[in-house]
Design a protein around this motif. Structure first.
Motif, PDB file in Angstrom:
ATOM      1  N   ARG A 132       0.602  -1.519  -0.050  1.00  0.00           N
ATOM      2  CA  ARG A 132      -0.051  -0.038   0.111  1.00  0.00           C
ATOM      3  C   ARG A 132       0.891   0.850  -0.161  1.00  0.00           C
ATOM      4  NH1 ARG A 132      -4.527   3.371  -2.075  1.00  0.00           N
ATOM      5  NH2 ARG A 132      -4.838   4.266  -0.131  1.00  0.00           N
ATOM      6  N   PHE A 133       1.900   1.376   0.554  1.00  0.00           N
ATOM      7  CA  PHE A 133       2.953   2.485   1.004  1.00  0.00           C
ATOM      8  C   PHE A 133       3.968   2.938  -0.919  1.00  0.00           C
ATOM      9  CE2 PHE A 133       6.375   4.711   3.218  1.00  0.00           C
ATOM     10  CZ  PHE A 133       5.634   5.931   3.453  1.00  0.00           C
ATOM     11  N   PHE A 134       4.202   1.692  -0.407  1.00  0.00           N
ATOM     12  CA  PHE A 134       4.582   1.902  -2.241  1.00  0.00           C
ATOM     13  C   PHE A 134       4.232   2.424  -2.491  1.00  0.00           C
ATOM     14  CE2 PHE A 134       8.765  -1.528  -1.136  1.00  0.00           C
ATOM     15  CZ  PHE A 134       9.126  -0.548   0.540  1.00  0.00           C
ATOM     16  N   TYR A 135       2.860   1.996  -3.150  1.00  0.00           N
ATOM     17  CA  TYR A 135       1.594   2.383  -4.241  1.00  0.00           C
ATOM     18  C   TYR A 135       1.640   3.690  -3.611  1.00  0.00           C
ATOM     19  CZ  TYR A 135      -2.317   3.559  -6.005  1.00  0.00           C
ATOM     20  OH  TYR A 135      -3.629   3.959  -6.772  1.00  0.00           O
ATOM     21  N   LEU A 136       1.232   4.481  -2.538  1.00  0.00           N
ATOM     22  CA  LEU A 136       1.286   6.168  -2.557  1.00  0.00           C
ATOM     23  C   LEU A 136       2.579   6.711  -2.793  1.00  0.00           C
ATOM     24  CD1 LEU A 136      -0.886   5.341   0.669  1.00  0.00           C
ATOM     25  CD2 LEU A 136      -1.856   6.246  -1.786  1.00  0.00           C
ATOM     26  N   LEU A 137       3.620   5.980  -2.902  1.00  0.00           N
ATOM     27  CA  LEU A 137       5.104   7.083  -2.832  1.00  0.00           C
ATOM     28  C   LEU A 137       5.158   6.794  -3.542  1.00  0.00           C
ATOM     29  CD1 LEU A 137       7.862   5.449  -0.527  1.00  0.00           C
ATOM     30  CD2 LEU A 137       6.936   7.560  -0.423  1.00  0.00           C
ATOM     31  N   ASP A 138       4.475   6.154  -4.704  1.00  0.00           N
ATOM     32  CA  ASP A 138       4.689   6.907  -6.495  1.00  0.00           C
ATOM     33  C   ASP A 138       3.566   7.606  -6.582  1.00  0.00           C
ATOM     34  OD1 ASP A 138       5.643   5.355  -8.811  1.00  0.00           O
ATOM     35  OD2 ASP A 138       3.872   4.892  -9.567  1.00  0.00           O
ATOM     36  N   LEU A 139       2.723   6.732  -6.532  1.00  0.00           N
ATOM     37  CA  LEU A 139       2.019   8.964  -6.350  1.00  0.00           C
ATOM     38  C   LEU A 139       2.535  10.115  -6.529  1.00  0.00           C
ATOM     39  CD1 LEU A 139      -1.360   7.423  -5.857  1.00  0.00           C
ATOM     40  CD2 LEU A 139      -0.651   7.973  -7.664  1.00  0.00           C
ATOM     41  N   VAL A 140       3.478   9.842  -5.260  1.00  0.00           N
ATOM     42  CA  VAL A 140       3.942  11.347  -5.075  1.00  0.00           C
ATOM     43  C   VAL A 140       5.464  11.909  -5.155  1.00  0.00           C
ATOM     44  CG1 VAL A 140       2.618  11.930  -2.919  1.00  0.00           C
ATOM     45  CG2 VAL A 140       4.633  10.211  -2.204  1.00  0.00           C
ATOM     46  N   ASN A 144      10.857   3.797  -3.440  1.00  0.00           N
ATOM     47  CA  ASN A 144      10.796   2.917  -1.954  1.00  0.00           C
ATOM     48  C   ASN A 144      11.610   3.185  -1.327  1.00  0.00           C
ATOM     49  OD1 ASN A 144       8.223   1.905  -3.828  1.00  0.00           O
ATOM     50  ND2 ASN A 144       9.192   0.273  -4.144  1.00  0.00           N
ATOM     51  N   ARG A 145      12.939   3.687  -1.567  1.00  0.00           N
ATOM     52  CA  ARG A 145      14.007   3.192  -0.381  1.00  0.00           C
ATOM     53  C   ARG A 145      13.848   4.240   1.229  1.00  0.00           C
ATOM     54  NH1 ARG A 145      16.644   7.857  -1.973  1.00  0.00           N
ATOM     55  NH2 ARG A 145      18.822   7.755  -0.284  1.00  0.00           N
ATOM     56  N   VAL A 146      11.875   5.384   0.565  1.00  0.00           N
ATOM     57  CA  VAL A 146      12.393   6.175   1.731  1.00  0.00           C
ATOM     58  C   VAL A 146      12.234   5.480   3.045  1.00  0.00           C
ATOM     59  CG1 VAL A 146      10.083   7.656   2.583  1.00  0.00           C
ATOM     60  CG2 VAL A 146      11.820   8.266  -0.110  1.00  0.00           C
ATOM     61  N   SER A 155      14.858  15.503   3.282  1.00  0.00           N
ATOM     62  CA  SER A 155      14.842  17.290   2.829  1.00  0.00           C
ATOM     63  C   SER A 155      13.350  17.498   2.684  1.00  0.00           C
ATOM     64  CB  SER A 155      14.692  17.551   1.473  1.00  0.00           C
ATOM     65  OG  SER A 155      13.734  16.906   0.080  1.00  0.00           O
ATOM     66  N   GLY A 156      12.783  18.821   2.639  1.00  0.00           N
ATOM     67  CA  GLY A 156      11.283  19.365   3.784  1.00  0.00           C
ATOM     68  C   GLY A 156      10.107  18.852   3.027  1.00  0.00           C
ATOM     69  N   GLY A 157      10.624  18.495   1.424  1.00  0.00           N
ATOM     70  CA  GLY A 157       9.928  18.647  -0.013  1.00  0.00           C
ATOM     71  C   GLY A 157       8.768  16.769   0.637  1.00  0.00           C
ATOM     72  N   MET A 158      10.065  15.916   1.047  1.00  0.00           N
ATOM     73  CA  MET A 158      10.693  14.726   0.714  1.00  0.00           C
ATOM     74  C   MET A 158       9.248  14.341   1.297  1.00  0.00           C
ATOM     75  SD  MET A 158      14.139  14.116  -0.022  1.00  0.00           S
ATOM     76  CE  MET A 158      13.777  11.895  -0.240  1.00  0.00           C
ATOM     77  N   LEU A 159       9.846  15.065   3.001  1.00  0.00           N
ATOM     78  CA  LEU A 159       8.770  14.736   5.016  1.00  0.00           C
ATOM     79  C   LEU A 159       7.229  14.906   4.117  1.00  0.00           C
ATOM     80  CD1 LEU A 159      11.315  16.205   6.978  1.00  0.00           C
ATOM     81  CD2 LEU A 159      10.476  14.065   6.582  1.00  0.00           C
ATOM     82  N   VAL A 162       5.928  12.075   2.198  1.00  0.00           N
ATOM     83  CA  VAL A 162       5.701  11.429   2.857  1.00  0.00           C
ATOM     84  C   VAL A 162       4.841  11.659   3.452  1.00  0.00           C
ATOM     85  CG1 VAL A 162       6.448   9.863   4.846  1.00  0.00           C
ATOM     86  CG2 VAL A 162       8.250  10.676   3.049  1.00  0.00           C
ATOM     87  N   SER A 163       4.265  13.109   4.558  1.00  0.00           N
ATOM     88  CA  SER A 163       3.066  12.750   5.381  1.00  0.00           C
ATOM     89  C   SER A 163       1.733  12.469   4.054  1.00  0.00           C
ATOM     90  CB  SER A 163       2.833  14.269   5.928  1.00  0.00           C
ATOM     91  OG  SER A 163       3.765  15.224   4.788  1.00  0.00           O
TER      92      SER A 163
END
Ligand code: ATP
Ligand code: SF4
Ligand code: MG
Length: 323
Positions: A132-140, A144-146, A155-159, A162-163
């Motif tokens: 589920r999370f990898f699917y959402l990471l791809d959308l943002v 996946n290494r996050v 970075s602020g943008g990456m954080l 992630v949120s």
């Protein structure tokens, strides 16, 4: 169609030892599936209080809520904290400007995700959570290494990406973003807003976007609610309200944003300050700063008027006794 969220006469009053602060007053609005509603107003106008009130995140002894907030038919104002916990994250999710600051620095992002996921699905396997999370990471637009990184490695943008992914982990019916992109640089903010728009199509999301920045609303919302001193001034489709603002306060806000109207030299700020929210006002709350104010504005509160293009406006210039 039934609204996802339907606020009626929704008010929040902070109560402390010395005074009451009327932070949100008699707000009405409806949000339907697929809507992205921007809530705009200057600092201190009650935007966060409105969101926290709906989410029931305000201290029970310090804030009094009245009116109703029907969420998929359930009045959130009547729920116990236990009942609310079942809804938060799962049905109703929120991202604040500093959401990620609350993550413990000693745990990897993946550990946080697993904890949050298991609040509502205690028996979920690691594989299910990762899927589920990898699917959402791809959308943002994150790799996946996050999952295996610590918060300080992002970075602020990456954080903030992630949120967003975390907030959508349980596929909520409604996402509330409170100044979620404000602290980011303009380029990163623009990229994230684009990603949100793409996600919205893919996930059929419904969103409230709280911001003081009209250009955020212009690029990422279909509806906008303009609030001033805790009251709703104008609400309607972005394409109507920003192109042809009617309420004097909306006109002032729109003309303060150079990317929306004209060049930087023509920026006009609205003179004056927010009123003292501990005092009840007899007439229109905006009257002391309004260049269009007439006698009635100081003596009678304007009613909410429904206009032909569907917008709601609260001003004596449009309806009531002055029509
Ligand atoms: P910003 O754009 O700066 O985030 P906002 O529109 O989100 O502002 P709120 O934070 O909701 O505004 O605050 C609305 C009003 O309520 C302000 O006058 C604020 O000072 C007041 N307020 C906020 N929290 C409390 C509290 N705990 N007790 C008393 N008053 C409060
Ligand atoms: Fe201005 Fe009167 Fe309209 Fe208030 S009701 S915004 S004071 S014109
Ligand atoms: Mg706020």
């Amino acid at each position: 169609m039934e609204p996802i969220l339907d606020l009626k006469d929704f008010s929040v009053t902070y109560i402390n030892k010395y005074k009451k602060v009327y932070a949100v007053k008699n707000v009405d609005f409806e949000i339907y599936k697929g809507d992205s509603l921007g809530i705009v107003g200057e600092s201190g106008s009650g935007k966060s209080t409105l969101a926290m009130g709906v989410l029931r995140l305000l201290p029970e002894d310090g804030a009094q809520i009245s009116g109703t907030a029907n969420f998929s038919g359930v009045d959130l104002t009547k729920l116990s904290e236990e009942e609310m916990k079942k809804i938060r994250w799962k049905e109703l999710s929120v991202i604040f400007q500093k959401s990620m600051n609350s993550l413990s620095p000693v745990h990897k992002i993946g550990t946080h995700i697993e904890d949050i996921y298991r609040i509502h699905k205690p028996n979920a396997t690691k594989e299910e959570i990762k899927d589920r999370f990898f699917y959402l990471l791809d959308l943002v637009n994150l790799s996946n290494r996050v999952y295996n990184l610590y918060p300080h490695e992002l970075s602020g943008g990456m954080l903030q990406r992630v949120s967003i992914a975390i907030s959508l982990i349980h596929d909520p019916k409604l996402l509330i973003m409170d100044e979620a992109t404000t602290a980011l640089d303009v380029v990163t903010q623009g990229q994230i807003l684009d990603e949100i728009s793409r996600m919205e199509e893919e996930l059929d999301m419904t969103r409230i976007m709280i911001t003081h920045d009209m250009s955020v609303v212009a690029t990422s919302c279909n509806k906008v609610a303009i609030v001033y001193a805790g009251e709703l001034m104008e609400l309607g489709y972005v394409k109507n309200v920003l192109k042809n603002p009617l309420h004097p306060y909306t006109k002032g806000l729109v003309s303060s944003f150079p990317s929306l109207k004209g060049d930087r030299e023509k920026i006009k700020s609205i003179s004056g300050f927010l009123p003292d929210l501990s005092k009840r006002v007899k007439g229109c709350i905006f009257a002391p700063r309004c260049s269009n104010a007439i006698d009635i504005c100081y003596n009678k509160k304007p009613e909410k008027i429904k206009m032909e293009d569907g917008r709601t406006i609260c001003c004596h210039l449009y309806g009531g006794e002055n029509k």
